[in-house]
Motif scaffolding. Structure first.
Motif, PDB file in Angstrom:
ATOM      1  N   SER A   5       0.723   2.861   0.649  1.00 34.71           N
ATOM      2  CA  SER A   5       0.149   3.986   1.161  1.00 34.71           C
ATOM      3  C   SER A   5      -1.036   4.643  -0.018  1.00 34.71           C
ATOM      4  N   THR A   6      -0.531   4.030  -1.456  1.00 35.97           N
ATOM      5  CA  THR A   6      -1.380   5.076  -2.446  1.00 35.97           C
ATOM      6  C   THR A   6      -2.683   4.199  -2.221  1.00 35.97           C
ATOM      7  N   CYS A   7      -2.702   3.184  -2.207  1.00 33.34           N
ATOM      8  CA  CYS A   7      -3.707   1.818  -2.256  1.00 33.34           C
ATOM      9  C   CYS A   7      -5.024   1.762  -2.077  1.00 33.34           C
ATOM     10  N   TRP A   8      -4.082   2.977  -0.841  1.00 39.20           N
ATOM     11  CA  TRP A   8      -5.716   2.556   0.476  1.00 39.20           C
ATOM     12  C   TRP A   8      -7.133   3.113  -0.301  1.00 39.20           C
ATOM     13  N   PRO A   9      -7.113   3.994  -0.697  1.00 33.43           N
ATOM     14  CA  PRO A   9      -8.211   3.852  -1.480  1.00 33.43           C
ATOM     15  C   PRO A   9      -9.156   2.715  -1.514  1.00 33.43           C
ATOM     16  N   SER A  10      -8.422   1.509  -2.454  1.00 32.62           N
ATOM     17  CA  SER A  10      -8.994   0.455  -3.268  1.00 32.62           C
ATOM     18  C   SER A  10      -8.834  -0.270  -2.453  1.00 32.62           C
ATOM     19  N   LEU A  11      -8.919  -0.085  -0.431  1.00 32.34           N
ATOM     20  CA  LEU A  11      -8.682  -1.350   0.185  1.00 32.34           C
ATOM     21  C   LEU A  11      -9.877  -1.390   0.199  1.00 32.34           C
ATOM     22  N   ILE A  12     -11.164  -3.057   0.021  1.00 28.74           N
ATOM     23  CA  ILE A  12     -11.883  -3.827   0.488  1.00 28.74           C
ATOM     24  C   ILE A  12     -12.261  -4.590   1.771  1.00 28.74           C
ATOM     25  N   ALA A  13     -12.917  -4.902   2.449  1.00 30.04           N
ATOM     26  CA  ALA A  13     -13.215  -5.793   2.771  1.00 30.04           C
ATOM     27  C   ALA A  13     -13.327  -7.275   1.632  1.00 30.04           C
ATOM     28  N   PHE A  14     -12.867  -8.590   2.332  1.00 28.10           N
ATOM     29  CA  PHE A  14     -13.102  -9.655   1.759  1.00 28.10           C
ATOM     30  C   PHE A  14     -15.589  -9.617   1.743  1.00 28.10           C
ATOM     31  N   ASP A  15     -15.482 -10.194   0.811  1.00 31.56           N
ATOM     32  CA  ASP A  15     -17.176 -10.609   1.014  1.00 31.56           C
ATOM     33  C   ASP A  15     -17.701 -11.242   2.394  1.00 31.56           C
ATOM     34  N   GLY A  16     -18.235 -10.922   3.405  1.00 30.66           N
ATOM     35  CA  GLY A  16     -18.651 -12.023   4.311  1.00 30.66           C
ATOM     36  C   GLY A  16     -18.003 -11.224   5.817  1.00 30.66           C
ATOM     37  N   SER A  49      -0.403  -6.613  12.328  1.00 26.60           N
ATOM     38  CA  SER A  49       1.011  -6.108  12.208  1.00 26.60           C
ATOM     39  C   SER A  49       1.335  -4.621  11.669  1.00 26.60           C
ATOM     40  N   ALA A  50       0.093  -4.085  11.073  1.00 27.77           N
ATOM     41  CA  ALA A  50       0.296  -2.824  10.210  1.00 27.77           C
ATOM     42  C   ALA A  50       0.027  -2.086  10.893  1.00 27.77           C
ATOM     43  N   LYS A  51       1.316  -0.675  11.016  1.00 22.52           N
ATOM     44  CA  LYS A  51       1.377   0.367  11.511  1.00 22.52           C
ATOM     45  C   LYS A  51       0.005   1.011  11.849  1.00 22.52           C
ATOM     46  N   GLU A  52       0.095   2.129  12.685  1.00 20.25           N
ATOM     47  CA  GLU A  52      -0.940   2.477  13.720  1.00 20.25           C
ATOM     48  C   GLU A  52      -2.225   2.749  12.097  1.00 20.25           C
ATOM     49  N   ARG A  53      -1.350   3.768  11.639  1.00 20.24           N
ATOM     50  CA  ARG A  53      -1.966   4.778  10.593  1.00 20.24           C
ATOM     51  C   ARG A  53      -3.045   3.495   9.503  1.00 20.24           C
ATOM     52  N   GLU A  54      -1.985   3.059   9.039  1.00 18.75           N
ATOM     53  CA  GLU A  54      -2.444   1.666   8.517  1.00 18.75           C
ATOM     54  C   GLU A  54      -3.738   0.983   9.153  1.00 18.75           C
ATOM     55  N   LEU A  55      -3.249   0.286   9.866  1.00 20.96           N
ATOM     56  CA  LEU A  55      -4.794  -0.105  10.864  1.00 20.96           C
ATOM     57  C   LEU A  55      -5.550   0.664  10.867  1.00 20.96           C
ATOM     58  N   GLN A  56      -5.643   1.715  11.290  1.00 17.72           N
ATOM     59  CA  GLN A  56      -6.999   2.758  11.139  1.00 17.72           C
ATOM     60  C   GLN A  56      -7.505   2.848   9.742  1.00 17.72           C
ATOM     61  N   VAL A  57      -6.728   2.514   8.751  1.00 17.58           N
ATOM     62  CA  VAL A  57      -7.552   2.501   7.304  1.00 17.58           C
ATOM     63  C   VAL A  57      -7.937   0.872   7.020  1.00 17.58           C
ATOM     64  N   THR A 104      -4.598  -5.127  17.661  1.00 17.26           N
ATOM     65  CA  THR A 104      -3.469  -4.300  17.468  1.00 17.26           C
ATOM     66  C   THR A 104      -2.251  -3.858  16.311  1.00 17.26           C
ATOM     67  N   SER A 105      -0.809  -3.501  16.984  1.00 16.22           N
ATOM     68  CA  SER A 105      -0.469  -3.084  15.241  1.00 16.22           C
ATOM     69  C   SER A 105       1.264  -3.718  15.034  1.00 16.22           C
ATOM     70  N   SER A 106       1.752  -3.253  14.616  1.00 19.46           N
ATOM     71  CA  SER A 106       3.089  -3.142  14.326  1.00 19.46           C
ATOM     72  C   SER A 106       4.208  -2.866  16.244  1.00 19.46           C
ATOM     73  N   SER A 107       3.804  -1.734  16.302  1.00 19.56           N
ATOM     74  CA  SER A 107       4.416  -1.531  17.442  1.00 19.56           C
ATOM     75  C   SER A 107       4.000  -2.592  18.637  1.00 19.56           C
ATOM     76  N   ASP A 108       3.742  -3.352  18.741  1.00 20.10           N
ATOM     77  CA  ASP A 108       3.344  -4.504  20.085  1.00 20.10           C
ATOM     78  C   ASP A 108       3.686  -5.582  19.657  1.00 20.10           C
ATOM     79  N   ALA A 109       4.304  -4.995  18.854  1.00 22.59           N
ATOM     80  CA  ALA A 109       5.464  -7.169  18.654  1.00 22.59           C
ATOM     81  C   ALA A 109       7.325  -6.575  18.565  1.00 22.59           C
ATOM     82  N   ASN A 110       7.691  -7.032  18.824  1.00 22.53           N
ATOM     83  CA  ASN A 110       9.423  -6.768  18.792  1.00 22.53           C
ATOM     84  C   ASN A 110       9.548  -7.606  17.409  1.00 22.53           C
ATOM     85  N   GLU A 111       8.948  -9.155  17.429  1.00 20.19           N
ATOM     86  CA  GLU A 111       9.704  -9.390  16.152  1.00 20.19           C
ATOM     87  C   GLU A 111       8.059 -10.275  15.128  1.00 20.19           C
TER      88      GLU A 111
END
Length: 225
Positions: free
Chosen positions: A80-91, A111-119, A134-141
Motif C-alpha cells: 500500500s505504501t507503493c500505491w502513489p508510484s503505480l502507473i499504467a503501462f504505455d498504451g 484479484s486485488a482487494k477492493e480498496r487496492e482495485l480502486q487505486v 472483480t476483486s478478491s472477494s469474488d473468488a474462493n480460490e
C-alpha cells in the motif's frame, strides 16, 4: 436471435499496471519480517498467484502455517505504501478503450482487494470503457484456479467461448486454459515470451501498446470482427 456477446478479460497487475516488481519487493520485506530469506527472483516468478498459494509455493508444506495470514497482511501493508508510484503501462488505457470501441465487453479480472482495485483503476483511468471488474472477494480460490475468471465472466454477462483473456504470467495462462479461454500474454510483467508460449499463450506482445498496434490482426481483433 444471437445474444452472445464478445468480450475481453484483462488481468490488471503486471498487464495493465506496472506493479509486479512492487509486489515482489513487498513480499520480500514481508518474508524478512518473519526471518524467511526468499530470493527476489523466485518471488517475482510466483507473482500472479494468490497470496496464500504464493506463500505455500515459496515456503513449502513444512512452513509454520500460522504465519500465513500475517505474511499476507504484511505484504498488503507494505504494498500500500507503493500505491502513489503505480502507473499504467504505455498504451494500457488506449487498449481497453479500443477494445470497447470494437464492441468488446471489457472486464477487469482482478484479484486485488477492493480498496487496492480502486487505486489500480485510478491509475488506469479507463472506467468509461470498463463494463465490470472483480476483486478478491469474488473468488474462493486464487490463480492458477480459474475462479476469478469465472467471476469476471459472470460480472460481464459473458461466456467462456466468446472471450479472450489478456494476462502477463504463466498463472494467468494456466487459469484461463482450465476454462478453454485463449490467452494473449504480454511480457511487461517480467515473464519471458518463451515461458508464456510454453504455458499455452496463443499470442505474446511486449506490452499493451504493442498489442494495441496489432489489434486488428490479433485474436481480439478476430473476436470483434
Amino acid at each position: 436471435m444471437n445474444s452472445r456477446i464478445p468480450g475481453v478479460l484483462f488481468d490488471v497487475d503486471g498487464t495493465l499496471i506496472d506493479s509486479n516488481y512492487f509486489h515482489a519487493l513487498s513480499w520480500w520485506h514481508a518474508f524478512r519480517q518473519f526471518d524467511h530469506t526468499v530470493p527476489m527472483s523466485a518471488i517475482h516468478r510466483a507473482v500472479g498467484m494468490g497470496g496464500e498459494k504464493l506463500v505455500a509455493h515459496l515456503l513449502g508444506d513444512d512452513r509454520d502455517r500460522d504465519q500465513d495470514a500475517e505474511l499476507k497482511a504484511s505484504h498488503g501493508a507494505i504494498f500500500s505504501t507503493c500505491w502513489p508510484s503505480l502507473i499504467a503501462f504505455d498504451g494500457a488505457r488506449d487498449l481497453v478503450r479500443a477494445c470497447a470501441d470494437r464492441g468488446l465487453t471489457a472486464v477487469l479480472a482482478s484479484s486485488a482487494k477492493e480498496r487496492e482495485l480502486q487505486v489500480l483503476r485510478t491509475a488506469l483511468d479507463a472506467d468509461d470503457a470498463i463494463a465490470a471488474a472483480t476483486s478478491s472477494s469474488d473468488a474462493n480460490e486464487s490463480k492458477p484456479a480459474p475462479d476469478i475468471l469465472l467471476a469476471a465472466l459472470k460480472a460481464g454477462g459473458l461466456q467462456a467461448e466468446d472471450v479472450v483473456f489478456v494476462g502477463d504470467s504463466v498463472w494467468d495462462v494456466y487459469a484461463s486454459a482450465k476454462l478453454g479461454i485463449p490467452t494473449i500474454a504480454v511480457t511487461c510483467g517480467g515473464t519471458s515470451e518463451a515461458e508464456l508460449r510454453d504455458a499455452g499463450a496463443v499470442e505474446v506482445y511486449a506490452d499493451p501498446r504493442a498489442l494495441l498496434n496489432a489489434l486488428p490482426e490479433s485474436a481480439l481483433g478476430k473476436l470483434s470482427a
